[in-house]
Write a protein that holds these residues in place. Structure first.
Motif, mmCIF file in Angstrom:
data_model
loop_
_atom_site.group_PDB
_atom_site.id
_atom_site.type_symbol
_atom_site.label_atom_id
_atom_site.label_comp_id
_atom_site.label_asym_id
_atom_site.label_seq_id
_atom_site.Cartn_x
_atom_site.Cartn_y
_atom_site.Cartn_z
ATOM 1 N N SER A 1 -35.489 -14.005 -3.342
ATOM 2 C CA SER A 1 -34.564 -14.054 -4.482
ATOM 3 C C SER A 1 -34.015 -15.459 -4.718
ATOM 4 O O SER A 1 -33.670 -15.815 -5.842
ATOM 5 C CB SER A 1 -33.397 -13.081 -4.277
ATOM 6 N N ASN A 2 -33.960 -16.272 -3.634
ATOM 7 C CA ASN A 2 -33.420 -17.633 -3.797
ATOM 8 C C ASN A 2 -34.132 -18.671 -2.926
ATOM 9 O O ASN A 2 -33.688 -19.817 -2.842
ATOM 10 C CB ASN A 2 -31.913 -17.656 -3.503
ATOM 11 N N PHE A 3 -35.215 -18.279 -2.286
ATOM 12 C CA PHE A 3 -36.021 -19.156 -1.432
ATOM 13 C C PHE A 3 -35.188 -19.796 -0.315
ATOM 14 O O PHE A 3 -35.261 -20.987 -0.043
ATOM 15 C CB PHE A 3 -36.719 -20.242 -2.263
ATOM 16 N N THR A 4 -34.389 -18.981 0.342
ATOM 17 C CA THR A 4 -33.646 -19.428 1.522
ATOM 18 C C THR A 4 -34.197 -18.690 2.747
ATOM 19 O O THR A 4 -34.975 -17.737 2.626
ATOM 20 C CB THR A 4 -32.137 -19.128 1.402
ATOM 21 N N VAL A 5 -33.791 -19.154 3.921
ATOM 22 C CA VAL A 5 -34.209 -18.505 5.158
ATOM 23 C C VAL A 5 -33.027 -18.490 6.121
ATOM 24 O O VAL A 5 -32.243 -19.440 6.179
ATOM 25 C CB VAL A 5 -35.425 -19.229 5.786
ATOM 26 N N LYS A 6 -32.905 -17.408 6.848
ATOM 27 C CA LYS A 6 -31.861 -17.302 7.863
ATOM 28 C C LYS A 6 -32.483 -17.562 9.218
ATOM 29 O O LYS A 6 -33.379 -16.831 9.655
ATOM 30 C CB LYS A 6 -31.207 -15.922 7.834
ATOM 31 N N MET A 7 -32.019 -18.643 9.875
ATOM 32 C CA MET A 7 -32.517 -19.011 11.196
ATOM 33 C C MET A 7 -31.335 -19.232 12.130
ATOM 34 O O MET A 7 -30.443 -20.030 11.824
ATOM 35 C CB MET A 7 -33.373 -20.281 11.112
ATOM 36 N N ASN A 8 -31.341 -18.507 13.236
ATOM 37 C CA ASN A 8 -30.265 -18.656 14.226
ATOM 38 C C ASN A 8 -28.888 -18.500 13.578
ATOM 39 O O ASN A 8 -27.980 -19.317 13.786
ATOM 40 C CB ASN A 8 -30.382 -20.004 14.932
ATOM 41 N N ASP A 9 -28.748 -17.450 12.773
ATOM 42 C CA ASP A 9 -27.489 -17.101 12.094
ATOM 43 C C ASP A 9 -27.023 -18.150 11.085
ATOM 44 O O ASP A 9 -25.849 -18.176 10.707
ATOM 45 C CB ASP A 9 -26.370 -16.851 13.124
ATOM 46 N N LYS A 10 -27.921 -19.017 10.644
ATOM 47 C CA LYS A 10 -27.589 -20.029 9.650
ATOM 48 C C LYS A 10 -28.530 -19.906 8.460
ATOM 49 O O LYS A 10 -29.738 -19.773 8.630
ATOM 50 C CB LYS A 10 -27.694 -21.426 10.273
ATOM 51 N N ILE A 11 -27.960 -19.957 7.250
ATOM 52 C CA ILE A 11 -28.768 -19.893 6.036
ATOM 53 C C ILE A 11 -29.239 -21.309 5.686
ATOM 54 O O ILE A 11 -28.419 -22.216 5.503
ATOM 55 C CB ILE A 11 -27.977 -19.302 4.853
ATOM 56 N N ILE A 12 -30.549 -21.487 5.595
ATOM 57 C CA ILE A 12 -31.132 -22.779 5.250
ATOM 58 C C ILE A 12 -31.476 -22.782 3.761
ATOM 59 O O ILE A 12 -32.225 -21.929 3.278
ATOM 60 C CB ILE A 12 -32.418 -23.063 6.058
ATOM 61 N N LYS A 13 -30.906 -23.748 3.022
ATOM 62 C CA LYS A 13 -31.252 -23.956 1.619
ATOM 63 C C LYS A 13 -32.074 -25.230 1.522
ATOM 64 O O LYS A 13 -31.682 -26.266 2.053
ATOM 65 C CB LYS A 13 -29.989 -24.076 0.763
ATOM 66 N N PHE A 14 -33.196 -25.151 0.828
ATOM 67 C CA PHE A 14 -34.114 -26.283 0.754
ATOM 68 C C PHE A 14 -33.781 -27.190 -0.433
ATOM 69 O O PHE A 14 -33.468 -26.719 -1.521
ATOM 70 C CB PHE A 14 -35.553 -25.792 0.663
ATOM 71 N N ASP A 15 -33.878 -28.497 -0.192
ATOM 72 C CA ASP A 15 -33.649 -29.474 -1.257
ATOM 73 C C ASP A 15 -34.887 -29.685 -2.117
ATOM 74 O O ASP A 15 -34.793 -30.065 -3.284
ATOM 75 C CB ASP A 15 -33.227 -30.823 -0.647
ATOM 76 N N CYS A 16 -36.064 -29.446 -1.533
ATOM 77 C CA CYS A 16 -37.322 -29.714 -2.235
ATOM 78 C C CYS A 16 -38.441 -28.941 -1.549
ATOM 79 O O CYS A 16 -38.366 -28.681 -0.337
ATOM 80 C CB CYS A 16 -37.619 -31.220 -2.219
ATOM 81 N N VAL A 17 -39.452 -28.594 -2.321
ATOM 82 C CA VAL A 17 -40.652 -27.951 -1.775
ATOM 83 C C VAL A 17 -41.817 -28.927 -1.889
ATOM 84 O O VAL A 17 -42.102 -29.436 -2.975
ATOM 85 C CB VAL A 17 -40.985 -26.647 -2.519
ATOM 86 N N PHE A 18 -42.468 -29.201 -0.764
ATOM 87 C CA PHE A 18 -43.704 -29.986 -0.787
ATOM 88 C C PHE A 18 -44.844 -28.976 -0.898
ATOM 89 O O PHE A 18 -45.132 -28.237 0.028
ATOM 90 C CB PHE A 18 -43.852 -30.830 0.477
ATOM 91 N N ASN A 19 -45.465 -28.948 -2.055
ATOM 92 C CA ASN A 19 -46.452 -27.911 -2.374
ATOM 93 C C ASN A 19 -47.841 -28.335 -1.911
ATOM 94 O O ASN A 19 -48.449 -29.228 -2.482
ATOM 95 C CB ASN A 19 -46.430 -27.675 -3.890
ATOM 96 N N THR A 20 -48.348 -27.675 -0.864
ATOM 97 C CA THR A 20 -49.709 -27.973 -0.382
ATOM 98 C C THR A 20 -50.622 -26.760 -0.504
ATOM 99 O O THR A 20 -51.645 -26.675 0.186
ATOM 100 C CB THR A 20 -49.701 -28.449 1.090
ATOM 101 N N ILE A 21 -50.272 -25.818 -1.375
ATOM 102 C CA ILE A 21 -51.097 -24.620 -1.531
ATOM 103 C C ILE A 21 -52.262 -24.917 -2.465
ATOM 104 O O ILE A 21 -52.078 -25.338 -3.608
ATOM 105 C CB ILE A 21 -50.266 -23.442 -2.066
ATOM 106 N N HIS A 22 -53.492 -24.696 -1.978
ATOM 107 C CA HIS A 22 -54.693 -24.822 -2.798
ATOM 108 C C HIS A 22 -55.023 -23.429 -3.339
ATOM 109 O O HIS A 22 -55.081 -22.463 -2.582
ATOM 110 C CB HIS A 22 -55.866 -25.339 -1.964
ATOM 111 N N GLY A 23 -55.249 -23.327 -4.638
ATOM 112 C CA GLY A 23 -55.493 -22.018 -5.223
ATOM 113 C C GLY A 23 -54.182 -21.319 -5.551
ATOM 114 O O GLY A 23 -53.101 -21.922 -5.560
#
Length: 326
Positions: free
Chosen positions: A62-84
């Protein structure tokens, strides 16, 4: 503060393993003084971050975040390496634009257009870009092999229209082979493009935006061991990739100028790698990759090295350009 960078890798196509390799190269070479990278696997069944200990943490779509070790990580940028799909056909770009996260490749429309070989060629022809004679075929349509041969001749290439890494591509030498070649193409896509054979030197031209400037990288000549630049030639070492290409300075400038013109006319961003064949002495456009392979053995990193650009600088420049667009 270090920028949190999600390195998107994987995807939903036959190219997902190649994409994972590319993503891991970015992860290895990103400047840790500036960036905090995260390996994000985007697969059909699930999206997750792979931690240092290889533990997967699910992405909240819903917002491209991830919960790791009880902390919500919000990304500043996506490095797109997906082919196809979904990273090279516009789907991921559109999603990220909707939720307001910048990413390093071109925008969603350019991505969808360049991923569609026949639409891209149709758009570029009015700009004087030469290409093979082609024939379009959709899955389920009658395959009129005589009409195909009359239009494109033999030998010819039958390709999946929206696929990369030479998946779904067959070189056809007789009319009887066309139907089976079409079936192969349709395993990758429900559209096929059939192209006349171009005889000549094949080259690859990388164009990037580097430190704010659009530039063409040194040209690579491709000499496959087999019939054409197929999967084995690209990824299993069954080709020679010679940078700079063994062509004249005049031809080098000509094909670089065409590649830059295409990049500008399409309002591209990030990395691109365009393929050409010098047929009867003139560069004929084959296709453009907007998320080209970026392992150290891949063509674009080889070209960057010849231009004196390290992988750390190449990747960092792409991130900084994306962040400025936010």
């Amino acid at each position: 503060m270090k920028k949190k960078i999600a390195i998107a890798m994987g995807g939903y196509s036959s190219e997902y393993r190649i994409s994972i390799n590319s993503g891991n190269i970015v992860y290895k070479h990103l400047d840790r003084d500036l960036y905090e990278p995260y390996r994000v696997h985007i697969l059909k069944g699930e999206w997750f971050v792979v931690a240092e200990d290889d533990t997967p943490y699910p992405i909240n779509k819903s917002n491209f975040t991830v919960k790791m070790n009880d902390k919500i990580i919000k990304f500043d940028c996506v490095f797109n390496t997906i082919h196809g799909t979904p990273g090279e056909n516009g789907l991921l770009q559109a999603y990220l634009e909707l939720i307001g996260i910048p990413q390093t490749s071109c925008d969603y429309y350019q991505s969808a257009l360049t991923f569609n070989k026949r639409d891209l060629i149709s758009v570029l022809r009015p700009y004087g870009v030469k290409a093979a004679t082609n024939y379009f075929l959709n899955k389920g349509e009658e395959i009129d092999t005589a009409d195909i041969v009359d239009k494109v001749g033999l030998p010819c290439f039958v390709k999946a229209n929206r696929a990369g890494s030479s998946f779904g591509v067959t070189k056809v030498k007789t009319e009887d082979e066309i139907e089976d070649a079409a079936k192969t193409a349709f395993t990758e896509d429900d559209e096929a493009i059939i192209e006349s054979f171009l005889d000549g030197t094949e080259v690859s031209v990388g164009v990037i935006t580097y430190k704010g400037e659009i530039m063409a990288l040194p040209v690579t000549e491709i000499v496959p061991e087999g019939e054409f630049f197929d999967y084995a030639a690209k990824y299993l070492g069954k080709s020679q990739e010679i940078t700079p290409a063994r062509i004249t300075d005049e031809d080098t400038k000509k094909v670089q100028d065409i590649a830059i013109m295409i990049y500008k006319k399409l309002k591209m961003k990030g990395f691109s790698r365009s393929e050409f064949i010098f047929h009867h002495g003139e560069p004929h456009f084959i296709e453009m990759n907007t998320n080209p392979g970026i392992s150290q053995a891949s063509i674009l990193p080889q070209q960057a090295e010849k231009a004196g650009i390290s992988l750390k600088d190449l990747f960092g420049s792409a991130i900084e350009a994306a962040l400025k667009q936010k």
